[in-house]
Design a protein around this motif. Structure first.
Motif, PDB file in Angstrom:
ATOM      1  N   TRP A  67       0.837  -1.208   0.000  1.00 46.46           N
ATOM      2  CA  TRP A  67       0.000   0.000   0.000  1.00 46.46           C
ATOM      3  C   TRP A  67       0.871   1.256   0.000  1.00 46.46           C
ATOM      4  O   TRP A  67       0.600   2.208  -0.728  1.00 46.46           O
ATOM      5  N   LYS A  68       1.924   1.242   0.819  1.00 43.95           N
ATOM      6  CA  LYS A  68       2.807   2.408   0.903  1.00 43.95           C
ATOM      7  C   LYS A  68       3.502   2.679  -0.418  1.00 43.95           C
ATOM      8  O   LYS A  68       3.689   3.843  -0.806  1.00 43.95           O
ATOM      9  N   LEU A  69       3.863   1.619  -1.130  1.00 42.96           N
ATOM     10  CA  LEU A  69       4.492   1.796  -2.445  1.00 42.96           C
ATOM     11  C   LEU A  69       3.483   2.283  -3.477  1.00 42.96           C
ATOM     12  O   LEU A  69       3.825   3.069  -4.373  1.00 42.96           O
ATOM     13  N   ALA A  70       2.248   1.827  -3.361  1.00 42.79           N
ATOM     14  CA  ALA A  70       1.216   2.225  -4.317  1.00 42.79           C
ATOM     15  C   ALA A  70       0.731   3.642  -4.063  1.00 42.79           C
ATOM     16  O   ALA A  70       0.506   4.416  -5.007  1.00 42.79           O
ATOM     17  N   TYR A  71       0.585   3.997  -2.802  1.00 39.29           N
ATOM     18  CA  TYR A  71       0.047   5.315  -2.440  1.00 39.29           C
ATOM     19  C   TYR A  71       0.939   5.941  -1.363  1.00 39.29           C
ATOM     20  O   TYR A  71       0.599   5.933  -0.174  1.00 39.29           O
ATOM     21  N   PRO A  72       2.094   6.478  -1.774  1.00 43.00           N
ATOM     22  CA  PRO A  72       3.087   6.982  -0.800  1.00 43.00           C
ATOM     23  C   PRO A  72       2.563   8.081   0.110  1.00 43.00           C
ATOM     24  O   PRO A  72       3.013   8.203   1.258  1.00 43.00           O
ATOM     25  N   SER A  73       1.648   8.892  -0.377  1.00 37.78           N
ATOM     26  CA  SER A  73       1.190  10.050   0.395  1.00 37.78           C
ATOM     27  C   SER A  73      -0.062   9.773   1.219  1.00 37.78           C
ATOM     28  O   SER A  73      -0.561  10.661   1.909  1.00 37.78           O
ATOM     29  N   ARG A  74      -0.569   8.540   1.149  1.00 39.04           N
ATOM     30  CA  ARG A  74      -1.811   8.222   1.853  1.00 39.04           C
ATOM     31  C   ARG A  74      -1.549   7.356   3.081  1.00 39.04           C
ATOM     32  O   ARG A  74      -0.583   6.593   3.129  1.00 39.04           O
ATOM     33  N   GLU A  75      -2.414   7.483   4.044  1.00 40.85           N
ATOM     34  CA  GLU A  75      -2.296   6.691   5.254  1.00 40.85           C
ATOM     35  C   GLU A  75      -2.660   5.235   4.965  1.00 40.85           C
ATOM     36  O   GLU A  75      -3.584   4.953   4.197  1.00 40.85           O
ATOM     37  N   ILE A  76      -1.923   4.327   5.596  1.00 42.48           N
ATOM     38  CA  ILE A  76      -2.183   2.895   5.398  1.00 42.48           C
ATOM     39  C   ILE A  76      -3.487   2.523   6.110  1.00 42.48           C
ATOM     40  O   ILE A  76      -3.643   2.773   7.303  1.00 42.48           O
ATOM     41  N   PRO A  77      -4.421   1.920   5.397  1.00 41.92           N
ATOM     42  CA  PRO A  77      -5.704   1.571   6.015  1.00 41.92           C
ATOM     43  C   PRO A  77      -5.595   0.307   6.859  1.00 41.92           C
ATOM     44  O   PRO A  77      -4.587  -0.409   6.799  1.00 41.92           O
ATOM     45  N   PRO A  78      -6.599   0.000   7.648  1.00 44.21           N
ATOM     46  CA  PRO A  78      -6.632  -1.284   8.363  1.00 44.21           C
ATOM     47  C   PRO A  78      -6.608  -2.435   7.350  1.00 44.21           C
ATOM     48  O   PRO A  78      -6.913  -2.253   6.168  1.00 44.21           O
ATOM     49  N   LEU A  79      -6.244  -3.619   7.811  1.00 44.72           N
ATOM     50  CA  LEU A  79      -6.131  -4.768   6.912  1.00 44.72           C
ATOM     51  C   LEU A  79      -7.474  -5.199   6.349  1.00 44.72           C
ATOM     52  O   LEU A  79      -7.519  -5.946   5.360  1.00 44.72           O
ATOM     53  N   LYS A  80      -8.563  -4.755   6.975  1.00 41.21           N
ATOM     54  CA  LYS A  80      -9.898  -4.960   6.418  1.00 41.21           C
ATOM     55  C   LYS A  80     -10.550  -3.592   6.275  1.00 41.21           C
ATOM     56  O   LYS A  80     -10.907  -2.948   7.264  1.00 41.21           O
ATOM     57  N   SER A  81     -10.643  -3.150   5.021  1.00 47.74           N
ATOM     58  CA  SER A  81     -11.164  -1.811   4.749  1.00 47.74           C
ATOM     59  C   SER A  81     -11.659  -1.731   3.315  1.00 47.74           C
ATOM     60  O   SER A  81     -11.136  -2.406   2.414  1.00 47.74           O
ATOM     61  N   GLU A  82     -12.650  -0.909   3.089  1.00 49.51           N
ATOM     62  CA  GLU A  82     -13.158  -0.678   1.741  1.00 49.51           C
ATOM     63  C   GLU A  82     -12.093  -0.067   0.832  1.00 49.51           C
ATOM     64  O   GLU A  82     -12.159  -0.196  -0.395  1.00 49.51           O
ATOM     65  N   LEU A  83     -11.117   0.591   1.448  1.00 47.56           N
ATOM     66  CA  LEU A  83     -10.078   1.271   0.662  1.00 47.56           C
ATOM     67  C   LEU A  83      -9.240   0.303  -0.163  1.00 47.56           C
ATOM     68  O   LEU A  83      -8.682   0.684  -1.195  1.00 47.56           O
ATOM     69  N   TRP A  84      -9.133  -0.955   0.263  1.00 48.51           N
ATOM     70  CA  TRP A  84      -8.323  -1.925  -0.490  1.00 48.51           C
ATOM     71  C   TRP A  84      -8.906  -2.179  -1.879  1.00 48.51           C
ATOM     72  O   TRP A  84      -8.175  -2.561  -2.803  1.00 48.51           O
ATOM     73  N   LYS A  85     -10.187  -1.949  -2.046  1.00 49.24           N
ATOM     74  CA  LYS A  85     -10.805  -2.140  -3.362  1.00 49.24           C
ATOM     75  C   LYS A  85     -10.246  -1.170  -4.401  1.00 49.24           C
ATOM     76  O   LYS A  85     -10.261  -1.466  -5.601  1.00 49.24           O
ATOM     77  N   GLU A  86      -9.752  -0.031  -3.931  1.00 44.39           N
ATOM     78  CA  GLU A  86      -9.180   0.948  -4.861  1.00 44.39           C
ATOM     79  C   GLU A  86      -7.933   0.397  -5.550  1.00 44.39           C
ATOM     80  O   GLU A  86      -7.592   0.816  -6.663  1.00 44.39           O
ATOM     81  N   MET A  87      -7.243  -0.538  -4.902  1.00 48.82           N
ATOM     82  CA  MET A  87      -6.050  -1.143  -5.489  1.00 48.82           C
ATOM     83  C   MET A  87      -6.405  -2.306  -6.402  1.00 48.82           C
ATOM     84  O   MET A  87      -5.550  -2.815  -7.119  1.00 48.82           O
ATOM     85  N   GLY A  88      -7.650  -2.701  -6.386  1.00 49.04           N
ATOM     86  CA  GLY A  88      -8.061  -3.789  -7.266  1.00 49.04           C
ATOM     87  C   GLY A  88      -8.235  -5.115  -6.563  1.00 49.04           C
ATOM     88  O   GLY A  88      -8.192  -6.163  -7.216  1.00 49.04           O
ATOM     89  N   TRP A  89      -8.429  -5.080  -5.232  1.00 54.05           N
ATOM     90  CA  TRP A  89      -8.802  -6.296  -4.524  1.00 54.05           C
ATOM     91  C   TRP A  89     -10.322  -6.438  -4.609  1.00 54.05           C
ATOM     92  O   TRP A  89     -11.056  -5.448  -4.666  1.00 54.05           O
ATOM     93  N   GLN A  90     -10.812  -7.646  -4.586  1.00 52.67           N
ATOM     94  CA  GLN A  90     -12.229  -7.869  -4.820  1.00 52.67           C
ATOM     95  C   GLN A  90     -13.099  -7.539  -3.612  1.00 52.67           C
ATOM     96  O   GLN A  90     -14.280  -7.241  -3.761  1.00 52.67           O
ATOM     97  N   GLY A  91     -12.505  -7.616  -2.425  1.00 52.80           N
ATOM     98  CA  GLY A  91     -13.283  -7.347  -1.224  1.00 52.80           C
ATOM     99  C   GLY A  91     -12.537  -6.434  -0.278  1.00 52.80           C
ATOM    100  O   GLY A  91     -11.508  -5.847  -0.622  1.00 52.80           O
TER     101      GLY A  91
END
Length: 320
Positions: free
Chosen positions: A149-173
């Protein structure tokens, strides 16, 4: 890389996969023939001792000459037997001597493939990586997800391991750990390697920057897992010794670069996106695009002038 050479490669391996490149892989020489020739003459034309020849001496020769010839005959037989024994050892797959001789051939035609010690070591290391399943309960695996996540979005805060934000990276859930399945932990390592070593291409594919995109795009992270799985199958990495042509050629690349699999992954991901744009594909056509990517990658791998991953024509598309 010379411009002329690059143009030739791109001509033989166009992005949309419409050209068929026929490449011959020459078989290794057979070991069926004895190492000592059958002729009565060696390569210099000198006569070789033959015990059936009775004209080498006559009855008046002294005993010493006969004894010398007798021992010469025994010594020749000993050498011949030793040579045949050595040939049998080399011909048997998996033997110590066989692995010291780096023959590479197409095992689909029944010819053995021998690995050098370095090839065997790096292939074993790669297989150990393949055996590690992703485990969301392991701290190091959780840390790897955060690192991605840090490599993909250097300026953004790392979300919890279960979060809707992971879908932005292309995870299904909301929980990325449920998407790995057959890809294993190595697929996460591949994504991290891609982000670290080719950040330009990684960001471009992650954010779908290039080309006219479909309304229904492929999910970036899940596509990456599928690419890892596709490469494992294509390169025949689950066999004791790869038998497919791409697998055999990959082992040669692995000797040049221990990270050949990770570099090849980056090429495959970039190639998939290029195929996606050429075909103007949508989400429902993802499997078709994956198949054409696999076909194109197989064609490039068996080109005779490809001695390293960086020699692949599609490698030039990667941006660091």
């Amino acid at each position: 890389m010379a411009t002329g050479n690059l143009r030739r490669r791109l001509h033989h391996a166009d992005v949309d996969g419409r050209k068929n490149e026929h490449v011959d892989i020459t078989d290794v020489d057979s070991l069926d023939e004895p190492l000592l020739g059958r002729s009565s003459y060696d390569n210099r034309g000198s006569e070789v001792y033959n015990p059936r020849r009775q004209d080498l001496w006559d009855d008046d020769d002294d005993d010493r000459k006969k004894e010398l010839l007798h021992w010469s005959f025994l010594f020749s037989n000993l050498i011949a037997q030793w040579a045949q024994w050595l040939a049998n050892i080399i011909a048997s797959s998996g033997s110590m001597f066989g692995r010291l001789f780096p023959f590479t051939s197409d095992n689909e035609n029944g010819n053995p493939v021998y690995l050098t010690p370095l090839q065997e070591e790096r292939l074993d290391n790669l297989r150990r990586r393949l055996q590690i399943s992703f485990d969301g309960s392991r701290i190091e695996h959780q840390d790897a997800l955060r690192q991605l996540w840090k490599l993909a979005y250097p300026s953004r805060e790392i979300p919890p391991l279960k979060s809707e934000l992971w879908k932005e990276m292309g995870w299904q859930g909301t929980d990325p750990s449920t998407d790995f399945r057959g890809g294993g932990y190595i697929s996460l390592e591949n994504l991290i390697f891609f982000a670290r070593n080719y950040p330009g291409s990684f960001q471009m594919l992650l954010n779908k920057v290039q080309g006219q995109r479909s309304d229904w795009e492929y999910p970036f992270a899940v596509a990456g897992i599928n690419i890892s799985f596709m490469l494992i199958q294509m390169l025949d990495l689950q066999s004791t010794i790869p038998s497919s042509k791409p697998g055999i050629r990959f082992v040669a690349l692995l000797e040049q670069d221990e990270n050949a699999f990770d570099h090849l992954y980056c090429v495959a991901f970039r190639m998939l996106d290029a195929q996606w744009l050429v075909k103007r594909a949508s989400y429902m056509e993802f499997n078709e695009v994956m198949k054409s990517t696999k076909t194109q990658l197989e064609r490039e791998l068996v080109l005779e002038d490809v001695l390293a991953v960086k020699d692949l024509p599609s490698y030039t598309m990667l941006d660091k």
